[in-house]
Enzyme design. Structure first.
Site, PDB file in Angstrom:
ATOM      1  CG  MET A 194     -53.174  -4.945 -49.249  1.00 10.42           C
ATOM      2  SD  MET A 194     -53.298  -5.313 -47.516  1.00 10.42           S
ATOM      3  CE  MET A 194     -53.399  -7.098 -47.538  1.00 10.42           C
ATOM      4  CB  CYS A 195     -46.339  -4.281 -50.794  1.00  7.56           C
ATOM      5  SG  CYS A 195     -47.246  -3.058 -51.742  1.00  7.56           S
ATOM      6  CB  THR A 196     -44.229  -9.250 -49.985  1.00  8.52           C
ATOM      7  OG1 THR A 196     -45.474  -9.808 -49.563  1.00  8.52           O
ATOM      8  CG2 THR A 196     -43.085  -9.986 -49.293  1.00  8.52           C
ATOM      9  NE  ARG A 240     -42.860  -2.180 -54.041  1.00  4.09           N
ATOM     10  CZ  ARG A 240     -43.542  -1.985 -52.927  1.00  4.09           C
ATOM     11  NH1 ARG A 240     -44.082  -3.000 -52.297  1.00  4.09           N
ATOM     12  NH2 ARG A 240     -43.699  -0.776 -52.439  1.00  4.09           N
ATOM     13  NE  ARG A 243     -49.672 -10.553 -48.069  1.00  2.25           N
ATOM     14  CZ  ARG A 243     -49.324  -9.300 -47.774  1.00  2.25           C
ATOM     15  NH1 ARG A 243     -48.269  -8.754 -48.360  1.00  2.25           N
ATOM     16  NH2 ARG A 243     -50.011  -8.600 -46.884  1.00  2.25           N
TER      17      ARG A 243
END
Length: 394
Positions: free
Chosen positions: A141-143, A158, A332
């Protein structure tokens, strides 16, 4: 009755998180002056290690594992315990240990031999090393953010968020696996003939890559994409003999290692069959060279590119298709965009990107590290993160 209680707890947690997404203290005004990293949200620097690509694949990770094997055993044991909690008969782990090693020969070079070397050095069963590598296909789960300033200079940032639903420690309000990954987080300088081929931030024991860059050419990060036609199906197909798709971490590493241009990387990431649906976030060195590639396993659904001439000077990708609303308990995207707009195009820098990635809930309990990449200047840095209470779980 037990099932009803569990369902009630899950629904209550969802409602709480949905409310927390929109109100302090789980959200906050856009952070400022968080860089250089310090304070309670900064765990510490990520150490650097060199991986010598001139060595046989079996030996490439031995030197690093001499230092990190105990921490890797702790993590693998935690994952095994979690699996046995859901399948208490132990049959699943028995299958992992007995069946997966026989499939090592079907993996593309050099990944099978690298995993075999890791297993032998650490004493961890080969099947568990393979499953450990599969594990990263499913829980990321990332941005990710790519920006272009008024002079056409690109930056790529990131947050690596990992470990959702993989054990909650009620004593300190943290995810068990997330915390155990932090001592295993390393910066890697992959070299051939004593020269850097690419750099990446990864986890010891994992031979694919999820975050990296090729100095002077391109940067790349990978985010999980939720889909009905998901990674579990791809893994099952692979286990039952269908080998025409690539593991997503393997293709990311292969692109970083072997590709020589932004356009070539984009073409490969757009067209190659893969085992799990993902987002590839790719940045280059020229104006407009930045995109989010939305992938199903067998096709590309969308390539969303920077377009600074028409006001699109950044792209933001979390874990949801850009044309759809985010899950109501996990937004997010909106705060990241809000903080970028607040930053403005003329003020883009490592410092301001780090500020965006340090703002809750972009920063959350799942965040293991933050990476900042500047392809043109050859700058690559990663920082371990913490999100002290009050902080949203994801």
């Amino acid at each position: 009755m037990r099932g009803q209680s569990l369902l009630t707890w899950v629904l209550a947690a969802a409602v709480t998180c949905a409310q927390a997404q929109d109100v302090p203290p789980w959200t906050e005004d856009c952070r400022k002056s968080t860089y250089p990293p310090s304070g309670p949200t900064y765990r510490g620097p990520v150490p650097w290690h060199t991986i010598n690509l001139d060595l046989p694949p079996y030996k490439r990770w031995h030197e690093l594992l001499a230092q990190k094997a105990p921490a890797l055993r702790i993590l693998v044991n935690s994952i095994t315990s979690l699996v046995n909690t859901f399948v208490p008969s132990g049959k699943l782990m028995k299958m992992v240990d007995q069946k997966l090693p026989g499939m090592i020969g079907s993996l593309p070079d050099p990944f099978g031999e690298e995993m075999r070397g890791i297993a032998d050095v650490t004493g961890i069963p080969l099947g568990e090393i393979i499953s450990f590598n599969i594990f990263y296909e499913l829980f990321t789960m990332c941005t990710s953010i790519i920006t272009e300033d008024e002079k056409g200079h690109l930056l790529h940032g990131r947050n690596m968020d990992f470990g959702i639903f993989l054990g909650w420690n009620i004593n300190n309000n943290t995810w068990v696996v997330t915390e155990e990954l932090k001592p295993l987080t390393v910066n890697l300088d992959f070299q051939r003939n004593n020269k850097t081929v690419f750099k990446a931030t990864s986890f010891v024991g994992y031979v694919g890559m999820l975050t990296g860059f090729k100095p002077g050419l391109f940067s790349l990060s990978l985010n999980e994409r939720f889909s009905i036609n998901g990674g579990y199906l791809g893994i099952l197909e692979w286990m039952f003999g269908r080998k025409d798709a690539q593991w997503v971490g393997f293709i990311t590493r292969s692109v970083l290692e072997n590709t020589t241009s932004y356009e070539e990387a984009k073409n490969t990431l757009t067209k190659t069959k893969i085992m799990a649906p993902v987002y590839f976030i790719l940045g280059g060195k020229k104006s407009g060279e930045g995109c989010v590639i939305t992938r199903e396993r067998k096709e590309s659904l969308d390539v969303y590119e920077l377009d600074p001439k028409h006001g699109r000077w950044y792209v933001v990708q979390t874990n949801y298709d850009r044309w759809k609303n985010t899950l109501f308990i996990d937004d997010r995207r909106t705060p990241a965009k809000k903080c970028l707009n607040h930053t403005t195009q003329k003020n883009l820098s490592f410092a301001t990107i780090y500020d965006v990635l340090s703002t809750k809930p972009v920063l959350n309990k799942l965040t293991v590290f933050t990476t900042l990449m500047d392809v043109t200047k050859g700058q690559f840095e990663s920082h371990l993160r913490d999100c002290p209470d009050p902080c949203i779980g994801w």
